[in-house]
Design a protein around this motif. Structure first.
Motif, short mmCIF file in Angstrom:
data_model
loop_
_atom_site.label_atom_id
_atom_site.label_comp_id
_atom_site.label_asym_id
_atom_site.label_seq_id
_atom_site.Cartn_x
_atom_site.Cartn_y
_atom_site.Cartn_z
N THR A 11 6.22 22.24 43.49
CA THR A 11 6.90 23.51 43.30
C THR A 11 8.36 23.21 42.99
OG1 THR A 11 5.40 24.64 44.80
CG2 THR A 11 7.50 25.74 44.33
N ILE A 12 8.80 23.71 41.85
CA ILE A 12 10.17 23.50 41.38
C ILE A 12 10.77 24.88 41.11
CG2 ILE A 12 11.62 22.48 39.58
CD1 ILE A 12 9.23 20.46 39.17
N ASN A 13 11.84 25.21 41.81
CA ASN A 13 12.51 26.51 41.64
C ASN A 13 11.50 27.67 41.65
OD1 ASN A 13 15.10 25.33 41.44
ND2 ASN A 13 14.68 24.83 39.31
N LYS A 69 12.72 28.65 31.64
CA LYS A 69 12.97 27.81 32.80
C LYS A 69 13.78 26.55 32.48
CE LYS A 69 11.01 28.49 36.37
NZ LYS A 69 11.42 29.13 37.60
N PRO A 70 14.95 26.69 31.87
CA PRO A 70 15.73 25.49 31.53
C PRO A 70 16.10 24.66 32.76
CG PRO A 70 17.06 27.45 31.25
CD PRO A 70 15.65 27.92 31.51
N GLU A 71 16.24 25.31 33.90
CA GLU A 71 16.63 24.60 35.12
C GLU A 71 15.51 23.68 35.64
OE1 GLU A 71 14.84 28.56 36.38
OE2 GLU A 71 16.12 27.87 34.77
N ASP A 72 14.27 23.89 35.19
CA ASP A 72 13.15 23.07 35.63
C ASP A 72 12.90 21.85 34.76
OD1 ASP A 72 12.87 25.18 37.40
OD2 ASP A 72 10.81 25.67 36.83
N TYR A 73 13.42 21.85 33.56
CA TYR A 73 13.07 20.85 32.54
C TYR A 73 13.17 19.40 33.04
CZ TYR A 73 13.45 17.96 28.37
OH TYR A 73 13.28 16.97 27.44
N ALA A 74 14.32 18.98 33.51
CA ALA A 74 14.52 17.57 33.87
C ALA A 74 13.55 17.13 34.97
CB ALA A 74 15.96 17.33 34.30
N GLN A 75 13.37 17.95 35.98
CA GLN A 75 12.49 17.58 37.09
C GLN A 75 11.03 17.56 36.65
OE1 GLN A 75 13.61 16.43 39.91
NE2 GLN A 75 11.64 16.18 40.91
N VAL A 76 10.61 18.52 35.86
CA VAL A 76 9.22 18.56 35.38
C VAL A 76 8.92 17.33 34.53
CG1 VAL A 76 7.60 19.80 33.88
CG2 VAL A 76 8.97 21.06 35.55
N ILE A 77 9.82 16.98 33.63
CA ILE A 77 9.60 15.81 32.77
C ILE A 77 9.58 14.53 33.61
CG2 ILE A 77 10.61 14.41 30.91
CD1 ILE A 77 9.12 17.00 30.03
N LYS A 78 10.45 14.44 34.61
CA LYS A 78 10.47 13.26 35.48
C LYS A 78 9.11 13.08 36.17
CE LYS A 78 12.86 11.44 39.55
NZ LYS A 78 11.82 11.50 40.58
N ILE A 79 8.60 14.15 36.74
CA ILE A 79 7.31 14.07 37.44
C ILE A 79 6.17 13.80 36.46
CG2 ILE A 79 5.64 15.34 38.83
CD1 ILE A 79 8.14 16.79 40.07
N ALA A 80 6.20 14.47 35.31
CA ALA A 80 5.15 14.25 34.30
C ALA A 80 5.12 12.78 33.88
CB ALA A 80 5.37 15.16 33.10
N ASN A 81 6.28 12.17 33.71
CA ASN A 81 6.33 10.74 33.36
C ASN A 81 5.76 9.88 34.47
OD1 ASN A 81 7.44 10.09 30.70
ND2 ASN A 81 9.17 11.32 31.36
N GLU A 82 6.05 10.20 35.72
CA GLU A 82 5.51 9.45 36.84
C GLU A 82 3.98 9.52 36.85
OE1 GLU A 82 7.24 11.10 40.38
OE2 GLU A 82 9.26 10.35 39.89
N VAL A 83 3.44 10.71 36.67
CA VAL A 83 2.00 10.91 36.66
C VAL A 83 1.37 10.20 35.47
CG1 VAL A 83 0.16 12.65 36.44
CG2 VAL A 83 2.11 13.05 37.99
N PHE A 84 2.04 10.25 34.33
CA PHE A 84 1.53 9.62 33.11
C PHE A 84 1.41 8.10 33.24
CE2 PHE A 84 2.36 7.86 28.80
CZ PHE A 84 1.20 8.31 28.19
#
Length: 91
Positions: A11-13, A69-84
């Motif tokens: 959950t992000i923001n 949701k511009p405020e979510d972008y950096a965190q979502v991409i960080k987690i997506a990269n980890e999962v990837f």
């Protein structure tokens, strides 16, 4: 029988995002598609692949992050990269 892959929910923001590893073969194919002629990963391409194959819910794209949701972008991409990066557990 189709293989099911582990999912990670964050959950992000106040928005719940679900991420899923696409599988070893799919991950390698995605990596191959996202490299330029010198073998360098192109960030725009890899992030579009993450939008399609790793971020399961909500469905996101560039407009989602730019307009909603511009405020979510950096965190979502960080987690997506980890999962990837591969199978995970306990996160």
């Amino acid at each position: 029988m189709a293989k099911t892959f582990e999912q990670r929910t964050e959950t992000i923001n106040d928005t719940e995002y679900v991420f899923q590893f696409p599988g070893l073969r799919a991950a390698n194919e995605i990596s191959d598609r996202c490299k330029n002629q010198f073998g360098v990963v192109q960030q725009t391409k890899i992030q579009e692949e993450l939008f399609t194959h790793v971020i399961v819910s909500p469905k996101v794209d560039w407009d989602y992050f730019e307009q909603k949701k511009p405020e979510d972008y950096a965190q979502v991409i960080k987690i997506a990269n980890e999962v990837f990066q591969g199978p995970f557990s306990g996160k």
